[in-house]
Enzyme design. Structure first.
Site, PDB file in Angstrom:
ATOM      1  N   ASP A 189       0.665  -1.291   0.009  1.00 35.65           N
ATOM      2  CA  ASP A 189       0.072   0.006  -0.025  1.00 35.65           C
ATOM      3  C   ASP A 189       0.974   1.275  -0.067  1.00 35.65           C
ATOM      4  OD1 ASP A 189      -2.305   1.625   0.383  1.00 35.65           O
ATOM      5  OD2 ASP A 189      -2.645   0.943   2.230  1.00 35.65           O
ATOM      6  N   VAL A 199       1.404  -7.915   6.597  1.00 37.60           N
ATOM      7  CA  VAL A 199       0.887  -7.526   7.792  1.00 37.60           C
ATOM      8  C   VAL A 199      -0.376  -8.237   8.613  1.00 37.60           C
ATOM      9  CG1 VAL A 199       0.062  -5.362   9.139  1.00 37.60           C
ATOM     10  CG2 VAL A 199       1.772  -5.124   7.686  1.00 37.60           C
TER      11      VAL A 199
HETATM   12  N1  AR6 Z   1       5.145  -5.304  -4.589  1.00 37.99           N
HETATM   13  C1  AR6 Z   1       4.345  -6.383  -4.685  1.00 37.99           C
HETATM   14  N2  AR6 Z   1       4.407  -6.987  -3.184  1.00 37.99           N
HETATM   15  C2  AR6 Z   1       4.521  -6.136  -2.105  1.00 37.99           C
HETATM   16  C3  AR6 Z   1       5.341  -5.107  -2.250  1.00 37.99           C
HETATM   17  C4  AR6 Z   1       5.638  -4.519  -3.510  1.00 37.99           C
HETATM   18  N3  AR6 Z   1       6.305  -3.413  -3.898  1.00 37.99           N
HETATM   19  N4  AR6 Z   1       5.511  -4.506  -1.071  1.00 37.99           N
HETATM   20  C5  AR6 Z   1       5.235  -5.680  -0.233  1.00 37.99           C
HETATM   21  N5  AR6 Z   1       4.444  -6.641  -0.895  1.00 37.99           N
HETATM   22  P1  AR6 Z   1       1.188  -6.240   3.132  1.00 37.99           P
HETATM   23  P2  AR6 Z   1      -1.498  -6.899   3.925  1.00 37.99           P
HETATM   24  C6  AR6 Z   1       3.784  -8.056  -0.502  1.00 37.99           C
HETATM   25  O1  AR6 Z   1       1.793  -6.023   4.305  1.00 37.99           O
HETATM   26  O2  AR6 Z   1      -0.869  -8.172   4.700  1.00 37.99           O
HETATM   27  C7  AR6 Z   1      -0.725  -1.753   4.902  1.00 37.99           C
HETATM   28  O3  AR6 Z   1      -0.139  -1.152   5.835  1.00 37.99           O
HETATM   29  C8  AR6 Z   1       4.439  -8.442   0.857  1.00 37.99           C
HETATM   30  O4  AR6 Z   1       5.443  -9.044   0.908  1.00 37.99           O
HETATM   31  O5  AR6 Z   1       1.644  -5.137   2.039  1.00 37.99           O
HETATM   32  O6  AR6 Z   1      -2.610  -7.038   3.003  1.00 37.99           O
HETATM   33  C9  AR6 Z   1      -2.134  -1.676   4.679  1.00 37.99           C
HETATM   34  O7  AR6 Z   1      -2.478  -0.405   4.554  1.00 37.99           O
HETATM   35  C10 AR6 Z   1       3.301  -9.369   1.210  1.00 37.99           C
HETATM   36  O8  AR6 Z   1       3.323 -10.678   0.612  1.00 37.99           O
HETATM   37  O9  AR6 Z   1      -0.575  -6.267   3.169  1.00 37.99           O
HETATM   38  C11 AR6 Z   1      -2.933  -2.398   5.540  1.00 37.99           C
HETATM   39  O10 AR6 Z   1      -3.077  -1.831   6.665  1.00 37.99           O
HETATM   40  C12 AR6 Z   1       2.086  -8.897   0.303  1.00 37.99           C
HETATM   41  O11 AR6 Z   1       2.467  -7.777  -0.355  1.00 37.99           O
HETATM   42  C13 AR6 Z   1      -2.139  -3.725   5.586  1.00 37.99           C
HETATM   43  O12 AR6 Z   1      -0.601  -3.283   5.224  1.00 37.99           O
HETATM   44  C14 AR6 Z   1       1.104  -8.211   1.313  1.00 37.99           C
HETATM   45  O13 AR6 Z   1       1.722  -7.752   2.427  1.00 37.99           O
HETATM   46  C15 AR6 Z   1      -2.580  -4.899   4.618  1.00 37.99           C
HETATM   47  O14 AR6 Z   1      -1.859  -6.091   5.089  1.00 37.99           O
END
Ligand code: AR6
Length: 178
Positions: A42, A128
């Site tokens: 995000d 997260v």
């Molecule tokens: N490109 C692709 N995947 C990514 C990237 C990127 N640039 N960066 C991280 N990931 P998360 P959630 C992966 O925590 O669990 C936020 O604060 C990461 O390795 O981003 O749905 C929102 O505002 C993981 O596998 O999202 C919410 O509060 C995946 O993206 C909360 O986090 C999802 O990790 C949402 O949590």
């Protein structure tokens, strides 16, 4: 007539990397219900798209877990961002699976309504929000394959995995389907 599963699988791509770099019609953002940005993917999407993305997000009024809302992509190469809060994983007995399914389903629905021919997904909820990666991957793949079958809507679907573990899990599951 429904579409052949092997045709669908030819349109599913698994890759490692950063979703903000994708040249596709839409990228999906694993957001939170405020839709006002956060950490993880995000944060990366908002940084890459620039402040106009947050401005548009402020007009959306948030989203429930499993819902999806669409904005423009601004400085991204992608034309659209589809924002969907996945479920927070709390052991599996709080409807997490169907909420995750809804996130993928509603994202595909918006892609269809907006005439997208390509879309990129991160592994929603597996950071997260703590969703077990293997189960989350099964849900992502089955929901998208089912959507394409039922809606007769074949587009290029990229799963862009940031971490090695998710990449390995997706590779394994796609291979098992072929
Ligand atoms: N490109 C692709 N995947 C990514 C990237 C990127 N640039 N960066 C991280 N990931 P998360 P959630 C992966 O925590 O669990 C936020 O604060 C990461 O390795 O981003 O749905 C929102 O505002 C993981 O596998 O999202 C919410 O509060 C995946 O993206 C909360 O986090 C999802 O990790 C949402 O949590």
């Amino acid at each position: 007539m429904s579409v052949n599963k092997s045709t669908i699988l030819q349109h599913i791509y698994i890759q490692k990397g950063d979703i903000t770099k994708m040249e596709v019609d839409a990228i999906v953002n694993a957001a939170n219900p405020s839709l006002l940005g956060g950490g993880g993917v995000d944060g990366a999407i908002h940084r890459a798209a620039g402040p106009q993305l947050l401005e548009e997000c402020r007009t959306l009024g948030g989203a429930q877990p499993g819902e999806a809302k669409i904005t423009k992509g601004y400085r991204l190469k992608a034309k659209y961002v589809i924002h969907t809060p996945g479920p927070v994983y709390r052991g599996g007995k709080y409807n997490e699976a169907s909420i995750l399914q809804n996130s993928y389903y509603n994202s595909m629905r918006l892609a269809k309504e907006n005439h997208c021919t390509s879309i990129a997904f991160p592994a929603i909820s597996t950071g997260v929000y703590g969703y077990p990666k293997d189960e989350a991957c099964r849900i992502a793949l089955s929901t998208i394959i089912e959507f394409m079958e039922k809606e007769n809507f074949i587009i290029d679907v990229y799963f862009v995995l940031f971490d090695d573990e998710n990449y390995a899990v997706y590779k394994k599951h796609v291979q098992e389907l072929s």
